[in-house]
Design an enzyme around this catalytic site. Structure first.
Site, PDB file in Angstrom:
ATOM      1  N   TYR A 213      40.178   0.845 -55.516  1.00  0.00           N
ATOM      2  CA  TYR A 213      41.641   0.742 -55.775  1.00  0.00           C
ATOM      3  C   TYR A 213      42.543   1.687 -56.666  1.00  0.00           C
ATOM      4  O   TYR A 213      43.825   1.520 -56.959  1.00  0.00           O
ATOM      5  CB  TYR A 213      42.078  -0.332 -55.637  1.00  0.00           C
TER       6      TYR A 213
ATOM      7  N   PHE B 174      40.416 -13.505 -50.956  1.00  0.00           N
ATOM      8  CA  PHE B 174      40.872 -12.806 -49.649  1.00  0.00           C
ATOM      9  C   PHE B 174      41.842 -11.315 -49.001  1.00  0.00           C
ATOM     10  O   PHE B 174      40.581 -10.984 -50.156  1.00  0.00           O
ATOM     11  CB  PHE B 174      42.709 -13.242 -50.041  1.00  0.00           C
TER      12      PHE B 174
HETATM   13  C1  LIG Z   1      41.151  -5.537 -50.074  1.00  0.00           C
HETATM   14  C2  LIG Z   1      39.778  -5.267 -49.501  1.00  0.00           C
HETATM   15  O1  LIG Z   1      39.632  -5.455 -48.297  1.00  0.00           O
HETATM   16  S1  LIG Z   1      38.237  -4.661 -50.111  1.00  0.00           S
HETATM   17  C3  LIG Z   1      37.197  -4.383 -49.180  1.00  0.00           C
HETATM   18  C4  LIG Z   1      36.706  -2.594 -48.939  1.00  0.00           C
HETATM   19  N1  LIG Z   1      35.407  -2.422 -48.189  1.00  0.00           N
HETATM   20  C5  LIG Z   1      34.267  -2.376 -48.073  1.00  0.00           C
HETATM   21  O2  LIG Z   1      34.127  -2.731 -49.392  1.00  0.00           O
HETATM   22  C6  LIG Z   1      33.371  -2.181 -46.604  1.00  0.00           C
HETATM   23  C7  LIG Z   1      32.870  -0.950 -46.844  1.00  0.00           C
HETATM   24  N2  LIG Z   1      33.480   0.003 -47.369  1.00  0.00           N
HETATM   25  C8  LIG Z   1      35.056   1.371 -46.134  1.00  0.00           C
HETATM   26  O3  LIG Z   1      34.529   0.497 -45.300  1.00  0.00           O
HETATM   27  C9  LIG Z   1      35.192   2.623 -46.832  1.00  0.00           C
HETATM   28  O4  LIG Z   1      33.265   2.574 -47.783  1.00  0.00           O
HETATM   29  C10 LIG Z   1      36.659   1.648 -47.327  1.00  0.00           C
HETATM   30  C11 LIG Z   1      37.698   1.344 -46.814  1.00  0.00           C
HETATM   31  C12 LIG Z   1      36.152   1.646 -48.678  1.00  0.00           C
HETATM   32  C13 LIG Z   1      36.780   3.664 -47.595  1.00  0.00           C
HETATM   33  O5  LIG Z   1      36.872   3.868 -46.537  1.00  0.00           O
HETATM   34  P1  LIG Z   1      37.079   5.549 -46.514  1.00  0.00           P
HETATM   35  O6  LIG Z   1      38.031   6.088 -45.139  1.00  0.00           O
HETATM   36  O7  LIG Z   1      35.881   6.907 -46.555  1.00  0.00           O
HETATM   37  O8  LIG Z   1      38.238   6.015 -47.415  1.00  0.00           O
HETATM   38  P2  LIG Z   1      38.646   7.776 -47.937  1.00  0.00           P
HETATM   39  O9  LIG Z   1      37.959   8.176 -47.138  1.00  0.00           O
HETATM   40  O10 LIG Z   1      40.225   7.667 -47.759  1.00  0.00           O
HETATM   41  O11 LIG Z   1      38.158   7.811 -49.394  1.00  0.00           O
HETATM   42  C14 LIG Z   1      39.863   8.007 -50.699  1.00  0.00           C
HETATM   43  C15 LIG Z   1      39.484   7.492 -51.433  1.00  0.00           C
HETATM   44  O12 LIG Z   1      38.190   6.751 -52.006  1.00  0.00           O
HETATM   45  C16 LIG Z   1      37.468   6.972 -52.420  1.00  0.00           C
HETATM   46  N3  LIG Z   1      36.212   6.235 -51.843  1.00  0.00           N
HETATM   47  C17 LIG Z   1      36.241   5.808 -50.514  1.00  0.00           C
HETATM   48  N4  LIG Z   1      35.286   4.904 -50.844  1.00  0.00           N
HETATM   49  C18 LIG Z   1      35.435   4.410 -52.614  1.00  0.00           C
HETATM   50  C19 LIG Z   1      33.863   3.874 -52.619  1.00  0.00           C
HETATM   51  N5  LIG Z   1      33.351   2.984 -52.558  1.00  0.00           N
HETATM   52  N6  LIG Z   1      34.053   3.978 -53.733  1.00  0.00           N
HETATM   53  C20 LIG Z   1      34.662   4.517 -54.865  1.00  0.00           C
HETATM   54  N7  LIG Z   1      35.272   5.702 -54.024  1.00  0.00           N
HETATM   55  C21 LIG Z   1      35.652   5.232 -52.592  1.00  0.00           C
HETATM   56  C22 LIG Z   1      37.003   8.357 -51.981  1.00  0.00           C
HETATM   57  O13 LIG Z   1      35.740   9.580 -52.529  1.00  0.00           O
HETATM   58  C23 LIG Z   1      38.895   9.230 -52.325  1.00  0.00           C
HETATM   59  O14 LIG Z   1      38.414   9.790 -53.160  1.00  0.00           O
HETATM   60  P3  LIG Z   1      39.724  10.557 -53.691  1.00  0.00           P
HETATM   61  O15 LIG Z   1      40.517  11.612 -52.066  1.00  0.00           O
HETATM   62  O16 LIG Z   1      40.768   9.845 -54.287  1.00  0.00           O
HETATM   63  O17 LIG Z   1      38.723  11.848 -54.637  1.00  0.00           O
END
Ligand SMILES: CC(=O)SCCNC(=O)CCNC(=O)[C@H](O)C(C)(C)COP(=O)(O)OP(=O)(O)OC[C@H]1O[C@@H](n2cnc3c(N)ncnc32)[C@H](O)[C@@H]1OP(=O)(O)O
Length: 455
Positions: free
Chosen positions: A151, A455
């Protein structure tokens, strides 16, 4: 903030980014239970959790009726009713130093299906949630994160930490004062009416705590499904003051093998007064036939270390960034809190293409109340995808001031991180000698910020 969450228009930039992937961004109707039920399945799957029990799904459906629930749908998927990505948001007060509550936007359930990851869907959802937050008039957005690496790029920073505290029960000898009131073991359902008011008072005492949503207490008290092991094991003790008025409670469970002493776990200690806090801690640490007492998501600054003769009986572990904050409206956010020292400080905030970008002057009067006003003529910029803060190139002003990115602003906002620490990390600079020391004094909080729930 009082308005219909459904009235906020779907963010066109997020819709377009998602449509470019051949997908559809949709706002769910709180009356459409089938769509919400499918969304819940996607949410739990995204977090690698088991499919919910019927009672949990019913409870979750109820909780979602007060939230703005969005999903991303794939028209080519075999199951087109279950979203491939989820996010939810809702307005919630965040307690700031001094005890006021600032209008914030809570972001939760950010998931992208493993089949659709790393193509920018989460990025679009995060931009959409910021647009929703701004439309709702929130001063900041906030979340608790599964991973700390996600984030920062969206302008969020850890603003309140939490830790696991474990107490070696055999080493406990209480040296704190005795509380004047009394403790009462109560059945969880009996506490339901008192609990909400106690929680409101406890939340108002601690910067970093957020308003609890309807339904959370039912879950904590185990009232969603009384037959579940969690509910059957949950015990509640309430603290009443000398006048018999409830002032706090703690929910806990003791796990033990046959003939073995147990481990006491507590995750919800609610204290509206210091007496209540001490009495409840004492109750927990003086349990017999228990080897350890463990509390998760506790403050990193608990007074318990000063209540036991042997401070080494306490182990603090799993210290985590817990509450993440993304400032959207610096004037509303910074004018809400009380400051640790008087003074005038210029804040040059870098939030490239974001709403917090600009130069502001913070003036703190003798009562600690702060007033922030914009001193440049930058119009409020439309929200684009935020990036890591870049050093400002603006001309420095002659007064005391600091230059920082929106992330650093989020980190110091509640007083959990000192500006001088960020300066040592090269992430914050002063415009004149002495400004960082002044910023340290001004941003100090009387109480260490702490959030005790997910949350
Ligand atoms: C507030 C909350 O709800 S916290 C919960 C977060 N969700 C989870 O942990 C559930 C499991 N993970 C997921 O569902 C997914 O991997 C998510 C939501 C974390 C990311 O979704 P994606 O659609 O793959 O992310 P997206 O392609 O938009 O990536 C955006 C940026 O974040 C980065 N990113 C995405 N996931 C991660 C991660 N787990 N760790 C580090 N960087 C990440 C990407 O590399 C990208 O970086 P950049 O564009 O700055 O180079």
């Amino acid at each position: 903030m009082s308005f219909d969450l459904q009235d906020i228009p779907l963010d066109s930039a997020a819709s377009a980014a998602i449509a470019a992937q051949g997908l559809e961004y949709r706002l769910l109707d709180p009356g459409n239970r089938a769509a919400l039920a499918a969304w819940i399945q996607a949410d739990v799957r995204g977090f690698h959790r088991a499919r919910p029990r019927k009672s949990d799904a019913t409870h979750q459906l109820q909780v979602l009726t007060d939230r703005r629930v969005l999903g991303v749908y794939d028209p080519k998927a075999a199951d087109r009713e279950t979203p491939v990505a989820t996010v939810s948001g809702w307005p919630a007060g965040l307690t700031v130093p001094g005890g006021r509550s600032v209008d914030a936007w809570a972001v939760s359930s950010v998931t992208v299906s493993p089949t659709h990851r790393r193509r920018g869907i989460a990025r679009a959802l995060m931009a959409g949630s910021v647009a929703d937050a701004r439309a709702a008039g929130a001063a900041l957005a906030m979340l608790t994160a599964t991973e700390a690496t996600i984030y920062g790029r969206f302008g969020y920073a850890p603003a309140a930490q939490a830790a696991t505290i474990t107490i070696d029960r055999p080493r406990v000898r209480w040296i704190g004062p005795a509380a004047p009131g009394r403790l009462e073991l109560v059945e969880p359902a009996e506490l339901r009416n008192d609990a909400a008011a106690l929680v409101r008072r406890a939340v108002a005492r601690t910067p970093g705590e957020i308003d609890r949503w309807p339904g959370l207490l039912d879950r904590v008290l185990g009232l969603i499904d009384l037959e579940r092991d969690f509910a059957r094991a949950t015990r509640v003790v309430r603290y009443d003051d000398e006048d018999g008025q409830p002032q706090g409670f703690v929910t806990y469970r003791i796990t033990r093998e046959l003939d073995e002493p147990g481990i006491l776990d507590f995750d919800f200690l609610v204290a509206a007064t210091d007496d209540a806090e001490r009495a409840l801690w004492r109750f927990l640490v003086e349990q017999d036939f228990v080897t350890a007492v463990r509390g998760r998501l506790r403050s990193i600054d608990e007074p318990v270390a000063w209540l036991l003769e042997d401070p080494r009986a306490i182990t603090v572990s799993d210290v985590v960034d817990h509450l993440w904050v993304r400032v959207l409206d610096p004037v509303a956010a910074l004018s809400a809190r009380v400051y640790g020292a008087t003074g005038t400080l210029t804040l040059e905030i870098a939030d490239p293409d974001g709403p917090a970008d600009g130069t502001f002057e913070l003036e703190v009067a003798g009562n600690g109340r702060g007033e922030l006003r914009r001193v440049d003529d930058t119009p409020s910029a439309p929200m684009a995808t935020p990036t890591r803060a870049a050093p400002s190139t603006r001309r420095s002003r002659p007064s005391q001031g600091i230059r920082l990115g929106v992330q650093e602003l989020g980190a110091i906002y509640l007083g959990g991180v000192r500006p001088s620490v960020l300066a040592r990390a090269g992430r914050l600079a002063e415009v004149a000698p002495g400004s960082i020391a002044l910023a340290d004094r001004m941003f100090a909080s009387e109480r260490t910020p702490h959030l005790s729930i997910w949350f």
